[in-house]
Design an enzyme around this catalytic site. Structure first.
Site, PDB file in Angstrom:
ATOM      1  N   LYS A  50       3.967  15.492   0.393  1.00  0.00           N
ATOM      2  CA  LYS A  50       2.762  14.869   0.946  1.00  0.00           C
ATOM      3  C   LYS A  50       2.850  13.352   0.802  1.00  0.00           C
ATOM      4  O   LYS A  50       3.714  12.829   0.096  1.00  0.00           O
ATOM      5  CB  LYS A  50       1.528  15.398   0.216  1.00  0.00           C
ATOM      6  CG  LYS A  50       1.559  15.173  -1.278  1.00  0.00           C
ATOM      7  CD  LYS A  50       0.389  15.825  -1.981  1.00  0.00           C
ATOM      8  CE  LYS A  50       0.466  15.561  -3.488  1.00  0.00           C
ATOM      9  NZ  LYS A  50      -0.731  16.049  -4.201  1.00  0.00           N
TER      10      LYS A  50
ATOM     11  N   TYR B 256      -3.401 -18.403  -6.379  1.00  0.00           N
ATOM     12  CA  TYR B 256      -4.844 -18.323  -6.178  1.00  0.00           C
ATOM     13  C   TYR B 256      -5.577 -18.333  -7.519  1.00  0.00           C
ATOM     14  O   TYR B 256      -5.173 -17.680  -8.472  1.00  0.00           O
ATOM     15  CB  TYR B 256      -5.220 -17.047  -5.428  1.00  0.00           C
ATOM     16  CG  TYR B 256      -4.930 -17.086  -3.960  1.00  0.00           C
ATOM     17  CD1 TYR B 256      -5.572 -18.005  -3.128  1.00  0.00           C
ATOM     18  CD2 TYR B 256      -4.020 -16.195  -3.388  1.00  0.00           C
ATOM     19  CE1 TYR B 256      -5.311 -18.031  -1.764  1.00  0.00           C
ATOM     20  CE2 TYR B 256      -3.756 -16.217  -2.023  1.00  0.00           C
ATOM     21  CZ  TYR B 256      -4.401 -17.134  -1.221  1.00  0.00           C
ATOM     22  OH  TYR B 256      -4.146 -17.171   0.129  1.00  0.00           O
TER      23      TYR B 256
END
Length: 369
Positions: free
Chosen positions: A40, A261
């Site tokens: 999956k 940042y």
């Protein structure tokens, strides 16, 4: 190097030989049980179209995906003898698509059983499926009252021959956790009502809980891809994934200069800072800001500053300049820092690291099918 590799900010390498070796080890550990594979989430981010056939070449014939579309995409890449099971079952009104694409549902609720039963009646033939029961995780599967209703209706058992009675373990990586024995006992109690039906309980970690948990089919996922199955124990599996990021540029900063940042890092002395083309859009989690580690050859260098969408910055002070030229590669996941250790630094688990790997990497597959 493939020409397209030069376009990417990083190279993700998937070792199919290691994958196959891990499958063999898990199959041996599972004893007489069939060994399936959870593929999956695009084989945990590594590419189901490549992982599925590699596992099929090792003899795997039971494949598990989460969603219908995952099953539709995977089916053409597997042998006709392989079964593809959809863990979430049929979304309402999609039952016919399972037949069209050769998929088998895992039925998790009375509503799903009723929908699959209705299709079997309309086709006038039995439609086998896996029936999942809830053994204590309270997530997927028939709760006790719905299990009773299912078993009380002989028409359901006639129209939907159960391929496996299935449940899922919540705490299997912690071998001494009392939840394991609790779930096993509840699962065995329900199975006594259908003793002729094969059973499946063990995930990757459950395989290592021993024969009592293995039943007739085990469903490894993360362990196939090299994630440690037992908390606190040595990892018996081979690493399958390596990730190398590309240096974009290098600069000298002085004492008091800031990086990234929020200026979360400030230099206390002159430093060399390299920018690498991997960021949180690529699955390199922001939680590793100012705490992650990257390797330049055999030397660990710290990540400094905040992880950006498309880049990270690393302190490469003391590394030879010729090793830091634009285009050079550094190790983010690999022999020096396996995926489980990366996850620990990020405050998460290896599953999240693997499944979060983005689509911007150049993907290199090594080994044979």
């Amino acid at each position: 190097m493939h020409p397209q590799a030069a376009h990417a900010g990083a190279i993700l390498t998937v070792d199919l030989n290691a994958l196959r070796s891990n499958y063999r080890l898990l199959r041996e550990q599972a004893g007489s049980a069939f060994c399936g594979a959870a593929v999956k989430a695009d084989a945990y981010g590594l590419g189901a179209e490549r992982v599925g056939p590699a596992l099929a070449a090792e003899g795997c014939r039971h494949f598990f995906v989460a969603h219908l579309d995952e099953g539709i995409a995977l089916r053409p890449h597997l042998p006709a003898t392989a079964q593809v099971f959809v863990l979430h079952g049929p979304p309402v009104g999609t039952e016919q698509e399972f037949i069209a694409h050769g998929l088998t549902p895992v039925l998790n609720s009375l509503q799903q059983i009723q929908g699959w039963h209705a299709l079997a009646q309309s086709l006038q033939r039995p439609l086998p499926a896996i029936i999942q029961v809830d053994s204590g995780m309270s997530r997927m599967g028939l709760p006790a009252a719905e299990a009773d209703a299912w078993l009380a209706n002989p028409h359901y058992l006639q129209s939907i021959p159960p391929l496996f009675l299935m449940s899922h373990l919540a705490c299997a990586e912690h071998q001494g956790h009392p939840m394991n024995e609790s779930q096993l006992a509840r699962f065995k109690t329900l199975r006594q009502r259908l003793p002729q039906v094969p059973a499946s309980l063990a995930n990757s970690s459950g395989i290592f809980l021993g024969r009592d948990y293995q039943f007739d089919l085990v469903r490894p996922g993360a362990a196939l891809y090299g994630i440690a199955p037992v908390a606190g124990a040595a990892n018996p599996l081979q690493p399958v994934v390596a990730l190398h990021g590309r240096i974009l540029q290098t600069r000298t900063i002085e004492r008091g200069d800031h990086v990234g940042y929020g200026i979360s890092y400030s230099a206390t002395a002159q430093r060399q800072i390299a920018t690498v083309g991997v960021g949180y859009a690529d699955g390199w989690l922001r939680s590793m800001s100012n705490r992650g580690v990257v390797f330049v050859d055999d030397k660990a260098v710290p990540m400094v500053g905040t992880v950006s969408m498309d880049s990270i910055t690393i302190d490469v002070t003391g590394i030879a300049a010729e090793r830091l030229q634009a285009g050079a590669l550094v190790e983010l996941i690999g022999p020096h820092r396996p995926v489980d250790e990366v996850a620990k630094l990020a405050g998460t688990i290896g599953y999240e690291i693997l499944t979060g790997l983005g689509q911007r990497y150049y993907r290199e597959y090594i080994g044979n099918l």
